[in-house]
Design an enzyme around this catalytic site. Structure first.
Site, PDB file in Angstrom:
ATOM      1  N   GLU A   1      -1.997 104.392 -10.067  1.00 51.81           N
ATOM      2  CA  GLU A   1      -2.624 103.842 -11.594  1.00 51.81           C
ATOM      3  C   GLU A   1      -3.044 105.595 -11.983  1.00 51.81           C
ATOM      4  O   GLU A   1      -3.473 105.965 -11.592  1.00 51.81           O
ATOM      5  CB  GLU A   1      -2.994 102.926 -11.697  1.00 51.81           C
ATOM      6  CG  GLU A   1      -2.428 101.884 -11.363  1.00 51.81           C
ATOM      7  CD  GLU A   1      -3.541 100.675 -11.747  1.00 51.81           C
ATOM      8  OE1 GLU A   1      -2.888  99.072 -11.673  1.00 51.81           O
ATOM      9  OE2 GLU A   1      -4.580 100.533 -11.678  1.00 51.81           O
TER      10      GLU A   1
ATOM     11  N   CYS B   1      -7.121 110.049 -16.488  1.00 56.18           N
ATOM     12  CA  CYS B   1      -7.418 109.841 -16.042  1.00 56.18           C
ATOM     13  C   CYS B   1      -7.069 109.486 -14.642  1.00 56.18           C
ATOM     14  O   CYS B   1      -6.105 109.129 -14.614  1.00 56.18           O
ATOM     15  CB  CYS B   1      -9.045 109.143 -15.908  1.00 56.18           C
ATOM     16  SG  CYS B   1      -9.102 107.727 -14.819  1.00 56.18           S
TER      17      CYS B   1
ATOM     18  N   CYS C   1      -7.659 103.939  -1.210  1.00 55.27           N
ATOM     19  CA  CYS C   1      -8.939 104.183  -0.953  1.00 55.27           C
ATOM     20  C   CYS C   1      -9.578 103.731   0.791  1.00 55.27           C
ATOM     21  O   CYS C   1      -8.823 102.530   0.910  1.00 55.27           O
ATOM     22  CB  CYS C   1      -9.912 104.512  -1.626  1.00 55.27           C
ATOM     23  SG  CYS C   1     -11.006 105.134  -1.742  1.00 55.27           S
TER      24      CYS C   1
ATOM     25  N   CYS D   1     -16.423 101.273  -1.343  1.00 56.74           N
ATOM     26  CA  CYS D   1     -17.641 100.950  -1.682  1.00 56.74           C
ATOM     27  C   CYS D   1     -17.588  99.853  -2.018  1.00 56.74           C
ATOM     28  O   CYS D   1     -16.185  98.457  -3.153  1.00 56.74           O
ATOM     29  CB  CYS D   1     -17.175 101.940  -3.368  1.00 56.74           C
ATOM     30  SG  CYS D   1     -17.663 103.522  -2.654  1.00 56.74           S
TER      31      CYS D   1
ATOM     32  N   CYS E   1     -16.430  98.416  -5.863  1.00 53.69           N
ATOM     33  CA  CYS E   1     -15.232  98.685  -7.040  1.00 53.69           C
ATOM     34  C   CYS E   1     -13.562  98.484  -5.977  1.00 53.69           C
ATOM     35  O   CYS E   1     -13.593  97.793  -5.215  1.00 53.69           O
ATOM     36  CB  CYS E   1     -14.714 100.451  -6.429  1.00 53.69           C
ATOM     37  SG  CYS E   1     -13.136 101.262  -6.572  1.00 53.69           S
TER      38      CYS E   1
ATOM     39  N   CYS F   1     -12.709 102.157 -15.086  1.00 55.81           N
ATOM     40  CA  CYS F   1     -13.295 102.273 -13.209  1.00 55.81           C
ATOM     41  C   CYS F   1     -13.714 101.308 -12.951  1.00 55.81           C
ATOM     42  O   CYS F   1     -14.477 100.402 -13.142  1.00 55.81           O
ATOM     43  CB  CYS F   1     -15.361 103.295 -13.732  1.00 55.81           C
ATOM     44  SG  CYS F   1     -15.316 104.900 -14.690  1.00 55.81           S
TER      45      CYS F   1
HETATM   46  N1  SAH Z   1     -13.456 108.221  -4.987  1.00 51.81           N
HETATM   47  C1  SAH Z   1     -14.594 108.648  -6.269  1.00 51.81           C
HETATM   48  C2  SAH Z   1     -12.629 109.058  -7.126  1.00 51.81           C
HETATM   49  C3  SAH Z   1     -13.070 107.934  -7.708  1.00 51.81           C
HETATM   50  S1  SAH Z   1     -14.061 107.636  -9.576  1.00 51.81           S
HETATM   51  C4  SAH Z   1     -15.626 109.077  -6.375  1.00 51.81           C
HETATM   52  O1  SAH Z   1     -16.276 108.033  -5.801  1.00 51.81           O
HETATM   53  O2  SAH Z   1     -16.281 109.462  -7.956  1.00 51.81           O
HETATM   54  C5  SAH Z   1     -14.404 106.059  -9.896  1.00 51.81           C
HETATM   55  C6  SAH Z   1     -15.863 106.267 -10.734  1.00 51.81           C
HETATM   56  O3  SAH Z   1     -15.997 104.833 -10.996  1.00 51.81           O
HETATM   57  C7  SAH Z   1     -16.232 106.152  -9.147  1.00 51.81           C
HETATM   58  O4  SAH Z   1     -18.218 106.922  -9.753  1.00 51.81           O
HETATM   59  C8  SAH Z   1     -16.943 104.957  -8.879  1.00 51.81           C
HETATM   60  O5  SAH Z   1     -18.514 104.911  -8.102  1.00 51.81           O
HETATM   61  C9  SAH Z   1     -16.939 104.139 -10.406  1.00 51.81           C
HETATM   62  N2  SAH Z   1     -16.407 102.533  -9.711  1.00 51.81           N
HETATM   63  C10 SAH Z   1     -16.413 102.361  -9.195  1.00 51.81           C
HETATM   64  N3  SAH Z   1     -16.185 100.707  -9.631  1.00 51.81           N
HETATM   65  C11 SAH Z   1     -16.602 100.260 -10.371  1.00 51.81           C
HETATM   66  C12 SAH Z   1     -16.635  99.271 -11.473  1.00 51.81           C
HETATM   67  N4  SAH Z   1     -16.229  98.258 -11.143  1.00 51.81           N
HETATM   68  N5  SAH Z   1     -17.529  99.443 -12.361  1.00 51.81           N
HETATM   69  C13 SAH Z   1     -18.193 100.680 -12.616  1.00 51.81           C
HETATM   70  N6  SAH Z   1     -17.510 101.706 -11.918  1.00 51.81           N
HETATM   71  C14 SAH Z   1     -17.231 101.804 -10.767  1.00 51.81           C
END
Ligand code: SAH
Length: 352
Positions: A93, A106, A113, A117, A120, A338
């Site tokens: 996406e 974006c 992935c 985390c 996420c 995000c």
């Molecule tokens: N792997 C990279 C790129 C992904 S960026 C990274 O970790 O930076 C996606 C961003 O959204 C990251 O900062 C991640 O921590 C954040 N993110 C992930 N899940 C989220 C959620 N449920 N709500 C808000 N931010 C989130």
């Protein structure tokens, strides 16, 4: 029959080698590079400054692969989410995020992935493969076209904050950025590009050594190992002190400040010691903190902290001279925010 190679998988160097090997002048590499990466040619017939004979020859040897946007969803706030189909049928996406002053793309760097985390949604998908440079580049072009079509405005910024960890697909991400920033490609300024990482200390140092010109963001979420370990398993191998050391190295080499992305969750990182640890971390190098609104996924352990806590964070940071901004989510109603990119509408990404 031997499968035709994709000409878009070639670097500029490889194009030069190819034309030399077939006794063609080396400037053909620049011509073809521009057709592919500046003018977006989709067939060899388009390449009218090459002889008919050469075009025919290349057509027999190569294909020109492209991604396709399978489905486009529009949010009530203007955000657009694309389901992007890759050559092998897999889907990632990408998102267009409009504000008054910017249009940001974006983009994803991997299918799925591997980081896991806990907060996420993308982390719940397995990592299936890295994207090629051209698949990353194509996501940018798709959003660029949508910016023109739906907003009559140009694309201004690119963030690598879609699916995947860009620094685990280092070579292809840098190759895509080369095609996006090169004057023979899209000619966008690297200052308008941000690569976001979960925090791989070694790779942050590599970026610094490679003297990259784009911006770096770190998904920090906690500056305490006990907390970070419990929500981001990658921290076990990249503890906070090592991240700090890598960031100092980055800053020494590039002179560029880093953005820290940070979500504040109830009962996770909402205590005074969490705030104190972040404030301390922010003094390693010049930086900016983006306090991101949490976008709920299916995991109920995570809930956005109260505004009171958010304000305490902002107050503590600002009183020490650190710039902190609250970032509201965009595109929530279509799962485009995000951490929500998880191909919810798709059933095609199986491992079969
Ligand atoms: N792997 C990279 C790129 C992904 S960026 C990274 O970790 O930076 C996606 C961003 O959204 C990251 O900062 C991640 O921590 C954040 N993110 C992930 N899940 C989220 C959620 N449920 N709500 C808000 N931010 C989130």
């Amino acid at each position: 029959m031997e499968q035709k190679r994709d000409i878009r998988a070639f670097t500029k160097e490889q194009l030069k080698e190819y034309f030399t090997s077939i006794q063609q002048p080396v400037f053909r590499a620049t011509q073809v590079y521009e057709w592919l990466w500046k003018k977006g040619a989709t067939s060899f017939e388009d390449m009218t400054n090459l002889s008919l004979e050469l075009r025919e020859k290349m057509k027999l040897e190569f294909v020109i692969n492209h991604i396709s946007v399978d489905e486009m969803q529009r949010s009530s706030d203007g955000t657009i989410k694309n389901a992007v189909r890759l050559y092998d049928g897999k889907v990632v996406e990408s998102v267009l995020i409009p504000t008054e002053t910017r249009i940001t793309a974006c983009v994803s760097s991997q299918v799925g992935c591997s980081l896991d985390c806990h907060f996420c949604a993308t982390g719940q998908l397995k990592r299936m493969r890295n994207l090629n440079a051209d698949e990353i580049y194509d996501q940018v072009v798709a959003v660029m076209n949508e910016a023109e079509t739906f907003f009559s405005r140009p694309l201004t910024n690119i963030v690598f904050m879609g699916m995947g960890e860009p620094l685990m697909n280092y070579k292809n991400v840098l190759e895509a950025i080369e095609k996006i920033t090169s004057p023979e490609g899209l000619n966008m300024s690297p200052k308008r590009i941000t690569v976001s990482t979960v925090g791989l200390a070694k790779m942050i140092k590599k970026l610094a050594d490679d003297e990259v010109k784009f911006n770096l963001a770190l998904s920090l979420h906690s500056a305490r190992d006990v907390v970070r370990d419990s929500i981001m398993p990658i921290n076990l191998k990249n503890p906070v002190a090592e991240l700090a050391e890598a960031l100092k190295y980055w800053y020494r080499q590039t002179g560029k400040r880093v953005t820290y992305e940070y979500v504040v969750w109830k009962d996770v990182n909402d205590q005074p010691e969490d705030i104190a640890a972040l404030v301390k971390f922010c003094h390693h190098i010049p930086c900016k903190v983006n306090l991101i609104e949490y976008n709920p996924t299916d995991d109920e352990r995570f809930q956005q902290a109260d505004d009171k806590v958010l304000n305490a964070y902002i107050h503590a940071l600002e009183s020490k001279g650190v710039v902190a901004k609250v970032r509201k989510s965009r595109g929530k109603d279509i799962d485009a925010a995000c951490g929500q990119l998880a191909n919810k509408n798709e059933v095609v990404n199986t491992n079969s």
